[in-house]
Design an enzyme around this catalytic site. Structure first.
Site, PDB file in Angstrom:
ATOM      1  N   LEU A 193       0.817  -1.213   0.000  1.00  0.00           N
ATOM      2  CA  LEU A 193       0.000   0.000   0.000  1.00  0.00           C
ATOM      3  C   LEU A 193       0.851   1.264   0.000  1.00  0.00           C
ATOM      4  O   LEU A 193       1.980   1.285   0.521  1.00  0.00           O
ATOM      5  CB  LEU A 193      -0.926   0.011   1.214  1.00  0.00           C
ATOM      6  CG  LEU A 193      -1.796  -1.223   1.409  1.00  0.00           C
ATOM      7  CD1 LEU A 193      -2.711  -1.028   2.610  1.00  0.00           C
ATOM      8  CD2 LEU A 193      -2.597  -1.550   0.154  1.00  0.00           C
ATOM      9  N   CYS A 194       0.271   2.324  -0.532  1.00  0.00           N
ATOM     10  CA  CYS A 194       0.961   3.614  -0.606  1.00  0.00           C
ATOM     11  C   CYS A 194       0.712   4.422   0.661  1.00  0.00           C
ATOM     12  O   CYS A 194       0.187   5.549   0.619  1.00  0.00           O
ATOM     13  CB  CYS A 194       0.494   4.383  -1.839  1.00  0.00           C
ATOM     14  SG  CYS A 194       0.774   3.527  -3.389  1.00  0.00           S
ATOM     15  N   THR A 195       1.062   3.842   1.809  1.00  0.00           N
ATOM     16  CA  THR A 195       0.925   4.531   3.082  1.00  0.00           C
ATOM     17  C   THR A 195       1.926   3.949   4.068  1.00  0.00           C
ATOM     18  O   THR A 195       2.113   2.726   4.097  1.00  0.00           O
ATOM     19  CB  THR A 195      -0.502   4.410   3.653  1.00  0.00           C
ATOM     20  OG1 THR A 195      -0.520   4.869   5.009  1.00  0.00           O
ATOM     21  CG2 THR A 195      -0.988   2.974   3.612  1.00  0.00           C
TER      22      THR A 195
END
Length: 435
Positions: free
Chosen positions: A354-356
């Protein structure tokens, strides 16, 4: 051989029951959840053997609503506690008799209450006086009498609960001081039959003495209500909240000690109310240890003196392991799966795709030396896994689920695909004209 011994933090890194993880991963795309049928049966059998005889156990589908697992537990002897229309349908379609189902939750919709009445379930657990009135109206319209249980928010709180559900202002249950109004209202609602009392104090309790004390307090209140209002109850649901050891320094629940402590509590209550059954509802305790989350290392990369193992499944599939909604982030049991390489352990940050930066499954965790393509397993993952995770985030979708028993494996949920993810997205013009 299952993935876990009941009270162990040590993952069997080679196989689940008689099937190597690598063989499963060759047949099922990672990430996926795998469950040990033997572990589920063993844990429930141990619970029934250790606690006082004659207790009715209800499986809380919120922990894991997979219909195959629901059927397995029901065949072992559990009823079902459901919280939504879909959970109700799962239980009914898996052959659970309506008389073995209770429906709980603070915000039940008209459709849900209607289906409860049509099915004739054991009890709708009402959580407010307003809900009682609504349910009575629905039952009257259908020409049925619906059994209910009053969920009470007592003046006392649960001991040693990680998440306290009662004893404070809560959306759950009717405050104890409002019970006179509730009983007055109930006397005027001809389509409702009071069958039980429901009190749930809190979750993830690992202290056996606290659980015994909580049960004593609940049964004492139930006895007082039965005497004061001269009611003859079918059952008292004392909740559950039995904890599972997830983290270092946690001590597993001492089930034999709990059974010994509960015996006089249960026997004393039964002497006064021999017809009334005692119900314990459990989710996590029945299913958590049986499950393992399997994800594959896509990349290994260094960053400022730390090594990151970037996997194909992360917080989107296992939000609990990633610490979503947790005040303190701690590592679930985790290990590299597969044959040993006899290599040293190394410190890793285990992340998902994920981009977090919150997508962190394992922080500063020591694992056998990893390579790209290796499998990582997160244990004690049978409860509140994908169903309590943001599987729609970045549109990765729900992972596959597998049930293993001895040398057989069964795909019990397919992974979401592009087509299944896109199918519900439509563009239909709505007719806004007045009916």
């Amino acid at each position: 051989m299952s993935a876990f011994a009941p009270d162990s933090q040590c993952i069997n890194t080679d196989r689940i029951e008689d099937i190597p993880y690598q063989l499963l991963a060759d047949k099922v795309p990672t990430p996926f959840y795998a469950y040990s049928a033997t572990q589920i049966k063993t844990d429930f059998a141990e619970l029934k053997r250790t606690l006082p005889q004659g207790i009715d156990y209800f499986y809380s589908l919120k922990a894991n609503p997979n219909k195959t697992l629901v059927a397995l537990l029901h065949q072992a002897g559990t009823g079902c506690e459901v919280c939504s229309l879909v959970e109700l349908e799962i239980a009914l379609r898996q052959g659970v008799a309506p008389g073995d189902i209770i429906f709980v939750g603070p915000g039940k919709h008209i459709n849900e209450l209607t289906q409860c009445c049509l099915a004739g379930i054991k009890a709708v657990v009402v959580e407010s006086i307003e809900e009682m009135v609504l349910l009575n109206d629905i039952a009257a319209g259908l020409g049925v009498i619906q059994s209910i249980a009053l969920r009470i928010n007592p003046d006392f709180s649960g001991e040693k609960a990680k998440l306290v559900m009662s004893g404070k202002p809560r959306q759950f249950g009717i405050d104890e001081q409002l019970l006179p109004q509730a009983f007055t209202a109930l006397g005027q609602l001809a389509q409702l039959r009071l069958a039980g009392i429901h009190i749930y104090l809190g979750t993830r309790i690992l202290d056996w003495q606290a659980l015994a004390n909580n049960t004593q307090n609940i049964l004492t209140l139930a006895a007082a209500l039965q005497q004061t209002y001269e009611i003859d109850l079918d059952f008292v649901d004392v909740g559950g909240g039995f904890g599972v050891r997830y983290f270092d320094k946690e001590k597993a629940l001492d089930l034999p000690a709990l059974g010994e402590a509960l015996l006089p509590v249960v026997n004393n209550y039964r002497q006064c109310f021999p017809r009334c059954k005692i119900v314990i509802e459990l989710g996590r305790f029945l299913i958590a240890r049986a499950g393992i989350f399997v994800t594959r290392v896509n990349y290994l990369k260094p960053s400022r003196d730390e090594w990151f193992a970037v996997c194909d499944g992360g917080a989107n599939c296992h939000g609990s392991a990633a610490g979503i909604n947790s005040l303190i982030r701690r590592n679930f049991p985790m290990a590299r799966l597969g044959p040993s390489r006899h290599s040293d352990q190394h410190r890793y940050q285990v992340t998902g795709p994920l981009c977090t930066p919150t997508d962190l499954l394992g922080e500063n965790i020591m694992l056998a030396e990893l390579r790209s393509g290796d499998l990582i397993g997160i244990g004690h993952s049978g409860a509140y896994g994908a169903s309590a995770s943001p599987v729609g985030f970045l549109s990765f979708g729900h992972p596959a689920e597998v049930l293993v028993e001895n040398d057989q494996a069964f795909l019990i949920r397919t992974a979401d695909s592009v087509d299944t993810m896109l199918a519900p997205q439509v563009c239909q013009r709505l007719s806004l004209a007045n009916a």
